[in-house]
Design an enzyme around this catalytic site. Structure first.
Site, PDB file in Angstrom:
ATOM      1  CD  GLU A   1      -1.757  -2.361   1.574  1.00 21.90           C
ATOM      2  OE1 GLU A   1      -0.581  -2.591   1.921  1.00 21.90           O
ATOM      3  OE2 GLU A   1      -2.663  -3.229   1.606  1.00 21.90           O
TER       4      GLU A   1
ATOM      5  CG  PHE B   1      -9.938  -9.894  11.171  1.00 24.37           C
ATOM      6  CD1 PHE B   1      -8.691 -10.233  11.695  1.00 24.37           C
ATOM      7  CD2 PHE B   1     -10.134  -9.966   9.807  1.00 24.37           C
ATOM      8  CE1 PHE B   1      -7.660 -10.630  10.855  1.00 24.37           C
ATOM      9  CE2 PHE B   1      -9.107 -10.375   8.959  1.00 24.37           C
ATOM     10  CZ  PHE B   1      -7.864 -10.705   9.490  1.00 24.37           C
ATOM     11  CD  GLN B   2      -7.491  -7.539   7.620  1.00 22.34           C
ATOM     12  OE1 GLN B   2      -8.381  -7.372   6.801  1.00 22.34           O
ATOM     13  NE2 GLN B   2      -6.273  -7.974   7.286  1.00 22.34           N
TER      14      GLN B   2
ATOM     15  CE  LYS C   1     -17.085  -7.429   3.146  1.00 17.66           C
ATOM     16  NZ  LYS C   1     -16.339  -8.650   3.501  1.00 17.66           N
TER      17      LYS C   1
ATOM     18  CG  MET D   1      21.840  12.842   4.029  1.00 22.78           C
ATOM     19  SD  MET D   1      23.039  13.975   3.285  1.00 22.78           S
ATOM     20  CE  MET D   1      22.116  14.616   1.896  1.00 22.78           C
TER      21      MET D   1
HETATM   22  C1  LIG Z   1      11.817   6.147   5.897  1.00 24.70           C
HETATM   23  C2  LIG Z   1      13.076   6.835   6.274  1.00 24.70           C
HETATM   24  N1  LIG Z   1      13.894   6.275   7.185  1.00 24.70           N
HETATM   25  C3  LIG Z   1      15.059   6.895   7.524  1.00 24.70           C
HETATM   26  C4  LIG Z   1      15.385   8.096   6.987  1.00 24.70           C
HETATM   27  C5  LIG Z   1      16.687   8.799   7.374  1.00 24.70           C
HETATM   28  N2  LIG Z   1      17.574   8.893   6.213  1.00 24.70           N
HETATM   29  C6  LIG Z   1      17.683  10.003   5.465  1.00 24.70           C
HETATM   30  S1  LIG Z   1      18.700   9.834   4.155  1.00 24.70           S
HETATM   31  C7  LIG Z   1      19.064   8.244   4.618  1.00 24.70           C
HETATM   32  C8  LIG Z   1      20.025   7.435   3.792  1.00 24.70           C
HETATM   33  C9  LIG Z   1      19.480   7.051   2.483  1.00 24.70           C
HETATM   34  O1  LIG Z   1      20.305   6.060   1.955  1.00 24.70           O
HETATM   35  P1  LIG Z   1      20.358   5.770   0.412  1.00 24.70           P
HETATM   36  O2  LIG Z   1      18.998   5.534  -0.112  1.00 24.70           O
HETATM   37  O3  LIG Z   1      21.350   4.715   0.146  1.00 24.70           O
HETATM   38  O4  LIG Z   1      20.808   7.177  -0.194  1.00 24.70           O
HETATM   39  P2  LIG Z   1      22.251   7.878  -0.167  1.00 24.70           P
HETATM   40  O5  LIG Z   1      22.202   8.935   0.884  1.00 24.70           O
HETATM   41  O6  LIG Z   1      23.279   6.828   0.130  1.00 24.70           O
HETATM   42  O7  LIG Z   1      22.384   8.459  -1.515  1.00 24.70           O
HETATM   43  C10 LIG Z   1      18.378   7.884   5.774  1.00 24.70           C
HETATM   44  C11 LIG Z   1      18.503   6.589   6.447  1.00 24.70           C
HETATM   45  C12 LIG Z   1      14.484   8.653   6.057  1.00 24.70           C
HETATM   46  N3  LIG Z   1      14.688   9.849   5.482  1.00 24.70           N
HETATM   47  N4  LIG Z   1      13.345   8.004   5.705  1.00 24.70           N
END
Ligand SMILES: Cc1ncc(C[n+]2csc(CCOP(=O)(O)OP(=O)(O)O)c2C)c(N)n1
Ligand SMILES: [Mg+2]
Lengths: 583, 180
Positions: A50, A112-113, A162, A479
């Protein structure tokens, strides 16, 4: 005509011009799926999660400007939609989410759900509805689409028990919308427009600070007029890339935490800042008290609550950007004619050009060195055409994409700005492709992000929705790694992913897509050309990029934009006295 | 209701006219907590028009955040109108029931206070008196501080309600922080 609630829902959606629903069925929403068997003008695209359905609806909305629709069953179906709904709220994306609910007699019984999805989504929707009477379905749908798509757009959820879907009702389409508490102000006040234009005329260092609202209002033509008429430099925020063409000499590109020096510093030194459809987000302002300290601010926004929220404003104008910017351009044109032309601001424009020349985005790709992510983006851009829609995940790759892609058109850049939702890119790209089947759609994703929603590649294959995903695979949550390197003394913790796991080429193939890999700079062009030649299937490119590369410039969180850092050595031209402001 | 950001500001009374739809109270209350604002009191009930309810909300904030909260409230689809009552421009009242320890000599003294404040005694036991008081907030505060010495067993207050002075109703009035 007697219909079931479910059929009333479908008819209502057809009346709203819905062409596609992204969804997954379940017990409570099954009544909606039954009449689909008999035929409907609406295409249902069966997603694999979803969250994917929700982001696909967002991508569709970003790419087309129309309302995206996603659908889920009660309980876990609805809760899986929470992230995309929150994402749509933060980025003002018009979507309507439809959820099944347990039958009304057991609502509140922990059936349920059962999940109280209207309660859960109250703070992350523009509005939501729990419909308890099938006779109200049509008007609720009409209201939901109206609310989602007008004023400041946003997500609206309709929860349908529903028994309400199964009950009989008489079909009728409501003539009018009855929302006495909802009257967005769309027309800008002309007196305020005149005040704004007086400020702009008197400005020595004006900047147009353009946000996503300009794209939502389809006001790019009006913006181009305003900028050209007044010879006003433009910065486009992460949400507004493409609102003004990067090729225009007045375009300074992206401001903010990872914006370029000229865009950031132009705002800092500006004496009149014209904020258009933007909300002074902390990623743009840095330390608020030090943001644009010399600027008188004109703020145009359709949401009165954004005006004055973060920054005191000299001239507030509530209204739709299309209307207000057109008025600003016309008024400025007229007054400049009276005054004998555009005020001479050659010193300012010259200063900006000088900064652009001296402080461009920079990276160093050695021919035999590790592959740089920026190089991948630049080569993708060089080999793609202007009409390519680019979608990003969240992280370093997102910033490289926004920095190095040259945008020429609105609605050609799609990303998760406000919520920063990893996993956005793949499903949003799929949704964008559904909305713009004639255009090439390219997701620039991170290896971390990709793994959060890659399952939608299965949807892409079975539903024949081909798009390209270029993974800038650095083997890290890059990042976060960057912040650990810079602010946590290189103490890396919980960020290593492993570039070989999964094998992205094999994974692509397992999903029925085509996989390519490039390890070295020399392979990049050939791989991109191969990827671009595949038309009928999705493609995944695994670019093995340097894990040590970092995004610059950077304004550290909470720091002043004046303390912008240009490179890993910490160079900051503003701390150099020879760079004293031209004030 | 209160949270960490509380205090510091001044008390403002706002009237919020809302559609009488399910969940509207949650939407309003939820908005306050989500945006980090304190509600000092909240009273809600029907109005002169069927289908509309009126909430009277007392908030402890500075003028600037007050403007933000009214703008955010205005964005709720079910909110029809918001009016901030300037001090002195509205009639403000609250109803309070208070059960006070009152045996021996104290009994006569509590009854004397009740008389001075013109409040009713609505329940009597051997050891307590229950007073029903209506009035402006400062009157109720004054009464409570006197009763405090005897020992307050139980206290229940409705929260403030308010109507603007003069001949116009809320629907004809313009919001102070309107679309500028
Ligand atoms: C759902 C979610 N969980 C955690 C984060 C924190 N976060 C921001 S950037 C990042 C790293 C992203 O890694 P990647 O997709 O490999 O991108 P890169 O920075 O390596 O280009 C994280 C964990 C987020 N923004 N969203
Ligand atoms: Mg990564």
């Amino acid at each position: 005509m007697k219909v079931t609630g479910a059929l009333a829902l479908l008819r209502a959606l057809e009346h709203e011009g819905v062409e596609v629903i992204f969804g997954i069925p379940g017990g409570a929403s099954m009544p909606i799926y039954d009449p689909l068997v008999d035929g409907s003008s609406i295409r249902h695209i069966l997603c694999r999660h979803e969250q994917g359905a929700g982001h696909a609806a967002e991508g569709y909305a970003w790419a087309t400007g129309r309302v995206g629709v996603c659908m889920a069953t009660s309980g876990p179906g609805g809760t899986n939609l929470v992230t995309p709904i929150a994402d749509a709220k933060m980025d003002s994306v018009p979507i309507v989410a439809i959820t099944g609910q347990v039958p009304t007699p057991v609502v509140g019984n922990d059936a349920f759900q059962e999940a109280d999805i209207t309660g859960i989504t109250m703070p992350i929707t523009k509005h939501n509805f729990l419909v308890k009477d099938p006779a109200l379905i049509a008007e609720t749908v009409r209201e939901a689409f109206h609310i989602a798509s007008t004023g400041r757009p946003g997500p609206v959820l309709i929860d349908l028990p529903k028994d309400v879907l199964l009950a009989e009702t008489t079909w009728s389409w409501p003539e009018r919308i009855n929302l006495p508490g909802y009257k967005p102000t769309t027309k800008g006040n002309q007196r305020q427009v005149v005040e704004a234009v007086k400020l702009i005329m008197a400005a020595e260092r004006p900047v147009l600070y353009v946000g996503g609202g300009v794209i939502k209002a389809d006001a790019h033509a009006e913006l181009a007029k305003l900028a050209t008429v007044g010879r006003l430099p433009v910065v486009t925020t992460l949400m507004a890339r493409g609102a003004f063409p990067d090729s225009n000499e007045l375009c300074l590109g992206m401001p903010g935490m990872h914006g370029n020096y000229t865009a950031v510093t132009a705002i800092q030194k500006s004496d009149v800042l014209v904020a258009l459809g933007t909300r002074f987000d902390d990623r743009v302002t840095g330390k608020l008290a030090a943001f644009a300290p010399y600027a008188k601010v004109i703020h145009v926004d359709i949401d009165p609550a954004e005006i004055g929220k973060n920054r005191a404003v000299e001239v507030p104008i509530v209204g739709d950007c299309k209307d207000v910017i057109a008025k600003l351009a016309a008024e400025l044109d007229a007054r400049q004619h009276e005054a004998g032309g555009v005020p001479d601001r050659s010193a300012w424009l010259g200063q900006l050009t000088d900064w652009q020349r001296r402080f461009p985005y920079r990276y160093d790709q050695q021919p035999d060195g590790p592959l740089k992510p920026q190089y991948c983006v630049e080569r993708l851009r060089a080999l793609a055409d202007d009409d390519t829609i680019v979608v990003a995940g969240v992280g370093q790759h997102q910033m490289y994409a926004s920095q190095y892609w040259r945008f020429e058109h609105p609605r050609h850049w799609i990303n998760s700005g406000g919520l920063g939702t990893m996993g956005f890119a793949v499903p949003a790209a799929m949704g964008a492709k559904v909305g713009q089947p004639g255009k090439r759609v390219l997701a620039i994703d991170g290896d971390g992000c990709f793994q959060m929603t890659a399952q939608e590649l299965a949807t892409s294959t079975t539903e024949k929705i081909p798009f390209i995903t270029a993974i800038l695979n650095n083997g890290y949550l890059g990042m976060v790694r960057q912040w650990q390197e810079l602010f946590f003394a290189e103490r890396y913790s919980g960020v290593y992913l492993d570039p070989d796991v999964p094998d992205y080429v094999k994974l692509a193939e397992a999903y029925g897509a085509v996989g390519f890999r490039a390890d070295d700079p020399g392979e990049v062009d050939a791989v991109i050309e191969k990827a671009f030649s595949v038309e009928d299937r999705s493609v995944v490119i695994d670019f093995r990029v340097d894990p040590r590369e970092m995004v610059f410039p950077m304004v550290p969180a909470g720091a002043s934009n004046d303390d912008i850092i240009l490179d890993p050595e910490g160079a900051s031209p503003t701390s150099d006295p020879s760079e004293a402001p031209i004030l | 209701m209160s949270n960490a950001t509380g205090g510091g500001g001044t008390l403002h009374t706002i009237s919020v006219l809302v559609e009488d739809k399910p969940g509207v109270l949650t939407r309003v209350a939820g908005l306050f907590s989500a945006r980090g604002f304190n509600i000092d009191s909240l009273a809600v009930g029907p109005t002169e028009s069927s289908g509309l309810s009126r909430m009277t909300i007392v908030i402890n904030v500075d003028t600037k955040p007050l403007e933000q909260i009214t703008k955010q409230l205005n964005k709720l689809i079910n909110v029809i109108k918001i009016l901030e009552h300037e001090p002195g421009s509205a009639v403000e009242r609250e109803l309070m029931l208070v059960k006070v320890r009152a045996s021996g000599d104290d009994r006569a003294r509590v009854m004397e206070i009740a008389e001075v404040f013109r409040v009713n005694i609505v329940d009597v036991t051997a050891s307590t008196l229950t007073l029903e008081a209506t009035g402006k907030p400062d009157k109720l505060e004054a009464l409570l501080s006197l009763l405090d010495d005897f020992g307050i067993v139980e206290l229940s207050r409705t929260g403030r309600i308010a109507l603007g002075r003069g001949d116009r109703g809320i629907k004809e009035r313009v919001l102070r922080a309107a679309n500028d």
